[in-house]
Design a protein around this motif. Structure first.
Motif: not given
Length: 163
Positions: A116-128
């Motif tokens: 459901l959440l890929r690593a790149d999505q998790i990194d984007a959320v973390r950066r935001r």
């Protein structure tokens, strides 16, 4: 003198004020012949009659069915228990089936690589998240007019002047 001043307000006797207030109240009150008063009275009467009929019907139904329920209770009580357990079993089976289907679906997507959440999505959320936290910190510094760390350091010096 004080009694007379108490009895009169704004130059008029208290009796006149009371009569004027009563007259205004009577003007605004619905008259006996107004349509709204009759509609309200009929509505209240219909509701009261309906409640009375429902209560009477329930009372009669209890009185009439009580002997049947007493005679049939050795059959009805076990039947009710069995029906309750059957319904609970069906609901439990449905809940377990839905849970199993969701689990198998998730496992299929996981094995296939479609989390459901890929690593790149998790990194984007973390950066935001960190960007937002930085912006909030900057706005707090701007609105306070000084750095919080400097303020804490100043408080430490005031607490221990010899240090």
């Amino acid at each position: 003198m004080a009694h007379q001043a108490h009895m009169e307000r704004r130059g008029r006797p208290l009796r006149e004020q009371a009569q004027e207030a009563l007259h205004k109240l009577q003007e605004r009150a619905p008259s006996l012949f107004s349509k709204d008063a009759w509609i309200a009275a009929i509505t209240v009467a219909v509701v009261l009659v309906g409640v009375g009929l429902a209560f009477a019907g329930t009372s009669i139904a209890v009185v009439v069915s009580a002997p049947f329920l007493i005679v049939a209770s050795p059959i009805l009580i076990p039947l009710g228990v069995v029906l309750f357990l059957a319904a609970a079993g069906v609901l439990l089976a449905a809940a377990v089936s839905v849970t199993l289907l969701l689990g198998v679906s998730w496992l299929y997507k996981y094995v296939k690589g479609e989390q459901l959440l890929r690593a790149d999505q998790i990194d984007a959320v973390r950066r935001r998240f960190f960007d937002t936290a930085s912006q909030v910190t900057e706005r707090a510094r701007e609105s306070c007019g000084y750095n919080v760390a400097e303020h804490l350091h100043l408080k430490e010096r005031q607490a221990a002047p010899g240090a």
